[in-house]
Write a protein that holds these residues in place. Structure first.
Motif, short mmCIF file in Angstrom:
data_model
loop_
_atom_site.label_atom_id
_atom_site.label_comp_id
_atom_site.label_asym_id
_atom_site.label_seq_id
_atom_site.Cartn_x
_atom_site.Cartn_y
_atom_site.Cartn_z
N ASN A 82 0.82 -1.00 -0.15
CA ASN A 82 0.14 -0.25 0.09
C ASN A 82 0.38 1.61 -0.10
O ASN A 82 0.29 2.54 0.19
CB ASN A 82 -0.46 0.37 1.52
N ALA A 274 -4.48 3.87 3.17
CA ALA A 274 -4.19 3.08 2.26
C ALA A 274 -5.95 2.73 1.34
O ALA A 274 -5.55 1.50 0.75
CB ALA A 274 -3.96 1.31 2.98
N SER A 279 -4.32 -0.57 -3.58
CA SER A 279 -4.13 -0.88 -2.27
C SER A 279 -4.58 -1.81 -2.53
O SER A 279 -4.03 -2.79 -1.77
CB SER A 279 -3.84 0.51 -1.26
#
Length: 386
Positions: A82, A274, A279
Motif C-alpha cells: 500500500n 491505504a 492498495s
C-alpha cells in the motif's frame, strides 16, 4: 485441499491468487491459513489446524502476535503493497498543510448567496489563506522503509531538499532512495533543520511519542508535522500546545482522536492512507502469495514473528520446524533424521528473537513418525512435512 478463512471482505483479485486446491471463505472451519484486514483477532480462538495468518496491510496490532508465536502460527504482513497509496496522501498532506486549502474551501462555502459580490469577496478574503510553496523547503523523512523512500523520492522531484533518517536502513531501501537525499545519522539534525517532518516508523515502545514536547522544542519555528504511520508516534497534548504557541504551524494526521478534532492547525484525515482499490488489491494478492508459499513450501516471507527464510526445494520431502531459539535443538532434530537413515539434502536455519525456524529437505521418510519424534524434542513448537 487447503482451507483459508477470511475475517474481512478481501479483494477478489487477491483471492483469485489461490487455485482450486483451496477452499476460501468466512465460514471455513479448521482452516490452514487466514487472511485479515482490520478485524480484531485478540479474542478469537484459533483452531489447531491454523498454520499462518496474513494481514492484508502493514500494521498487525489487531493480531495476538505473542500467542501466535507460542502456538507456531506464522504471522505475515504486506509491507510496501500500500506504499504508493500512502505516499500520494502524504504529498497531499504536504500541500494542504502549507496552502491552507481546506480552510479556504470551507470559507468559500460561506459566500453562498452573496450573488455578484462573490468575486470581490474572494479577492478581498483570499490573503487570509496564503501559505508557502514546498519547493525549496527542507523535508525530514523519519523512517526509510517502503513508504518513506517513495515519499522522499517524490518530494525530491517536487524540488524539496530531503533529509532521511533510518538507523535500520535496508539494502533495498538504500538502493531505491534518491541519491539527492541527505542521509542523516542523528535524528536531531532533522528536528533542527527541516521545515516539514513526516514520520514513517512502526509503533514500538522505542518509538511511542517520538514527537513530543522535548523533540518539538528542537524544531524550527513554524514547522509542519505529518503523521501517516501510527497515532501513538505523536504526543497529541504536546502538539496541541505547540500549535497554540505558534511553534508548530500545522499537524496533519491520518489518525483522528477526540482531543485533536476541531483544533486550529490540526488537519485530521479519517485513516485514508491505504484506502484505494489498488492498495486493497495489492495487499490481498501479496497476503495470498505469502500464505501459499508457506503452506505448500514452508517458505516464509514478510513475517513479523518468525525469520524470513526461503530455500529452493531439493528433496522429495521438506521438514519444517518452528522452535524456540535455544541451544541444541538442531542437534536433536538432525539426530532424529539420521537415526531414521535419511540423508539431509539441504538445510537452512534462522532465528528472530526468541523463536527460530528450520527447513530440512530430505528423501523418503515416514512422515507421521518423523513428525512425532521431532515434536518431542524440547523447545520444538510445531513440525510439518510438506
Amino acid at each position: 485441499m487447503y482451507k483459508i478463512k477470511t475475517y474481512n471482505k478481501i479483494s477478489k483479485i487477491g483471492l483469485d491468487v489461490f487455485d482450486d486446491k483451496y477452499t476460501i471463505g468466512e465460514e471455513v472451519e479448521n482452516a490452514d491459513g487466514a487472511i485479515v484486514r482490520s478485524a480484531a483477532l485478540h479474542d478469537v480462538e484459533f483452531p489447531d489446524s491454523l498454520k499462518a495468518i496474513a494481514r492484508a496491510g502493514a500494521g498487525t496490532n489487531n493480531i495476538p502476535i505473542d500467542r501466535c508465536s507460542e502456538n507456531g502460527i506464522v504471522v505475515f504482513n504486506t509491507p510496501g503493497a500500500n506504499a504508493n497509496a500512502v505516499k500520494e496522501l502524504v504529498l497531499a498532506g504536504l500541500l494542504i498543510s502549507s496552502r491552507r486549502v481546506i480552510s479556504a474551501i470551507e470559507w468559500a462555502k460561506t459566500l453562498k448567496g452573496k450573488g455578484d459580490e462573490v468575486g470581490k469577496l474572494v479577492e478581498k478574503g483570499k490573503s487570509a489563506f496564503a501559505g508557502p510553496e514546498i519547493k525549496g523547503k527542507k523535508l525530514g523523512v523519519i523512517g526509510l522503509g517502503a513508504i518513506g523512500v517513495l515519499v522522499a523520492n517524490a518530494a525530491n522531484h517536487l524540488g524539496m531538499t530531503v533529509y532521511g533518517y533510518d538507523p535500520y536502513l535496508s539494502v533495498n531501501s538504500a538502493w531505491n532512495l534518491t541519491h539527492n537525499a541527505v542521509h542523516i545519522y542523528d535524528i536531531k539534525e532533522i528536528f533542527e533543520n527541516c521545515d516539514y517532518i513526516t514520520v514513517h516508523v512502526p509503533l514500538l515502545d522505542s518509538t511511542k511519542n517520538l514527537i513530543n514536547a522535548e523533540t518539538i522544542a528542537k524544531m524550527k519555528d513554524g514547522v509542519r508535522i505529518l503523521n501517516f504511520a501510527r497515532g501513538g508516534l505523536v504526543n497529541s497534548a504536546d502538539v496541541k500546545k505547540a500549535l497554540e504557541e505558534g511553534k508548530v504551524a500545522a499537524y496533519v494526521t491520518d489518525f483522528p482522536s477526540d482531543d485533536l478534532l476541531d483544533i486550529d492547525g490540526v488537519i485530521a484525515i479519517p485513516h485514508l492512507g491505504a484506502s484505494t482499490p489498488e492498495s486493497e488489491d495489492n495487499c490481498a494478492a501479496m497476503a495470498a502469495s505469502e500464505l501459499i508459499d508457506y503452506i505448500e513450501n514452508g517458505n516464509i516471507t514478510n513475517s513479523v514473528n518468525l525469520p524470513d527464510i526461503s530455500m529452493p526445494r531439493s528433496g522429495k520431502n521438506r521438514i519444517c520446524v518452528i522452535h524456540k531459539n535455544i541451544p541444541n535443538i538442531l542437534n536433536g532434530v538432525t539426530g532424529i533424521v539420521a537415526q531414521n537413515n535419511v540423508n539431509i539434502e539441504n538445510m537452512l536455519n534462522k532465528s528472530k528473537g526468541d523463536f527460530a525456524y528450520t527447513i530440512l529437505d530430505v528423501g523418503d521418510i515416514d512422515k507421521q513418525d518423523i513428525t512425532e519424534k521431532v515434536s518431542a524434542v524440547e523447545g520444538v513448537i510445531r513440525v510439518r512435512v510438506v
